[in-house]
Write an enzyme that holds these catalytic residues in place. Sequence first.
Site, mmCIF file in Angstrom:
data_model
loop_
_atom_site.group_PDB
_atom_site.id
_atom_site.type_symbol
_atom_site.label_atom_id
_atom_site.label_comp_id
_atom_site.label_asym_id
_atom_site.label_seq_id
_atom_site.Cartn_x
_atom_site.Cartn_y
_atom_site.Cartn_z
ATOM 1 N N ASP A 101 -4.967 3.158 10.842
ATOM 2 C CA ASP A 101 -6.367 2.971 11.233
ATOM 3 C C ASP A 101 -6.408 2.642 12.733
ATOM 4 O O ASP A 101 -6.319 3.552 13.551
ATOM 5 C CB ASP A 101 -6.940 1.849 10.349
ATOM 6 C CG ASP A 101 -8.427 1.645 10.534
ATOM 7 O OD1 ASP A 101 -9.146 2.634 10.656
ATOM 8 O OD2 ASP A 101 -8.883 0.478 10.537
ATOM 9 N N ARG A 120 -5.441 0.292 -6.427
ATOM 10 C CA ARG A 120 -4.250 0.937 -5.858
ATOM 11 C C ARG A 120 -3.730 2.034 -6.774
ATOM 12 O O ARG A 120 -3.147 3.008 -6.318
ATOM 13 C CB ARG A 120 -3.125 -0.093 -5.659
ATOM 14 C CG ARG A 120 -3.423 -1.149 -4.601
ATOM 15 C CD ARG A 120 -2.153 -1.954 -4.330
ATOM 16 N NE ARG A 120 -2.411 -3.204 -3.624
ATOM 17 C CZ ARG A 120 -2.517 -3.320 -2.306
ATOM 18 N NH1 ARG A 120 -2.409 -2.263 -1.541
ATOM 19 N NH2 ARG A 120 -2.733 -4.505 -1.763
ATOM 20 N N GLY A 175 0.768 -1.238 0.000
ATOM 21 C CA GLY A 175 0.000 0.000 0.000
ATOM 22 C C GLY A 175 0.800 1.290 0.000
ATOM 23 O O GLY A 175 0.411 2.265 -0.628
ATOM 24 N N GLU A 202 3.583 4.887 5.874
ATOM 25 C CA GLU A 202 2.352 4.097 5.782
ATOM 26 C C GLU A 202 1.352 4.771 4.846
ATOM 27 O O GLU A 202 1.336 5.996 4.723
ATOM 28 C CB GLU A 202 1.715 3.966 7.178
ATOM 29 C CG GLU A 202 2.104 2.709 7.929
ATOM 30 C CD GLU A 202 1.440 1.438 7.381
ATOM 31 O OE1 GLU A 202 0.946 1.457 6.236
ATOM 32 O OE2 GLU A 202 1.431 0.442 8.093
ATOM 33 N N VAL A 209 -11.572 3.621 2.183
ATOM 34 C CA VAL A 209 -11.067 4.398 1.044
ATOM 35 C C VAL A 209 -10.174 3.571 0.125
ATOM 36 O O VAL A 209 -9.545 2.597 0.555
ATOM 37 C CB VAL A 209 -10.312 5.664 1.525
ATOM 38 C CG1 VAL A 209 -11.280 6.671 2.124
ATOM 39 C CG2 VAL A 209 -9.218 5.311 2.533
HETATM 40 P P1 IMP Z 1 -4.261 -0.784 11.239
HETATM 41 O O1 IMP Z 1 -3.313 -1.822 11.724
HETATM 42 O O2 IMP Z 1 -5.660 -1.013 11.711
HETATM 43 O O3 IMP Z 1 -3.815 0.628 11.508
HETATM 44 O O4 IMP Z 1 -4.408 -1.056 9.698
HETATM 45 C C1 IMP Z 1 -3.750 -0.436 8.755
HETATM 46 C C2 IMP Z 1 -3.812 -1.235 7.473
HETATM 47 O O5 IMP Z 1 -5.149 -1.682 7.145
HETATM 48 C C3 IMP Z 1 -3.399 -0.320 6.365
HETATM 49 O O6 IMP Z 1 -2.008 -0.343 6.150
HETATM 50 C C4 IMP Z 1 -4.192 -0.852 5.191
HETATM 51 O O7 IMP Z 1 -3.465 -1.880 4.547
HETATM 52 C C5 IMP Z 1 -5.450 -1.426 5.777
HETATM 53 N N1 IMP Z 1 -6.567 -0.454 5.689
HETATM 54 C C6 IMP Z 1 -7.153 0.188 6.726
HETATM 55 N N2 IMP Z 1 -8.129 1.010 6.306
HETATM 56 C C7 IMP Z 1 -8.174 0.893 4.961
HETATM 57 C C8 IMP Z 1 -8.986 1.528 3.938
HETATM 58 O O8 IMP Z 1 -9.876 2.364 4.188
HETATM 59 N N3 IMP Z 1 -8.716 1.146 2.646
HETATM 60 C C9 IMP Z 1 -7.769 0.243 2.319
HETATM 61 N N4 IMP Z 1 -6.973 -0.351 3.243
HETATM 62 C C10 IMP Z 1 -7.181 -0.045 4.557
HETATM 63 MG MG MG Z 2 -0.751 -0.818 4.700
#
Ligand code: IMP
Ligand code: MG
Length: 180
Positions: free
Chosen positions: A106, A168, A47, A102, A156
């Site tokens: 999230d 992507r 990503g 990153e 998103v």
């Molecule tokens: P976290 O560990 O919950 O912070 O997740 C982060 C990862 O989840 C990101 O690096 C993305 O790969 C994926 N992700 C979280 N939200 C989205 C979104 O809205 N669209 C696409 N990928 C997402």
């Molecule tokens: Mg990611």
Amino acid sequence: MKTPAMPMLDRILFTEEEIRKRVKEVAAEISERYQDGNLKMVGVLKGSVFFMTALARELTIPVKVDFLAISSFSNHSGSPGVVRIAKDLDESIEGEDILLVEDIVDTGFTARYLMQTLAGRGPNSIAVCTMLDRSSRRIVPLRIDFRCFEIPDRFVIGCGLDYKQLYRNLNFIGVLKPDK
Ligand code: IMP
Ligand code: MG
């Protein structure tokens, strides 16, 4: 990829122009912060590749780049879980100023895990730069050093962000339709 007929697209959140402008501003902040440093950007596959290359091209200081890949069971709809490194960095980060790049932070599980792991390898400093921050969903506290945009609690796509590995390559950031 230009704006195609995309039935799954709800709306555009940030246009290519808005993203380019903001990336330049953040690149200027990073160039300023690390002008006397030994900067290495660490990107998280897949990503962050799109954002990281755009950002790196706007820097006015020397920079090294390396990548790692993770497998994560954390996703937007499911419960956050285990993160592990599926492909490690090619080189040591000892003594370097590491900027973890990153696409989106999230819940924060992924970034915090990576920060802890990389911090254990003896870098001189370590910081986080994210294109998108969805801080309303944060579960683990995390200091974000550089961010382009804060976003609402919607899924998103574009600029590296995928839905089932697609989209992507969109040059804008869009909101997926809620039923997706
Ligand atoms: P976290 O560990 O919950 O912070 O997740 C982060 C990862 O989840 C990101 O690096 C993305 O790969 C994926 N992700 C979280 N939200 C989205 C979104 O809205 N669209 C696409 N990928 C997402
Ligand atoms: Mg990611």
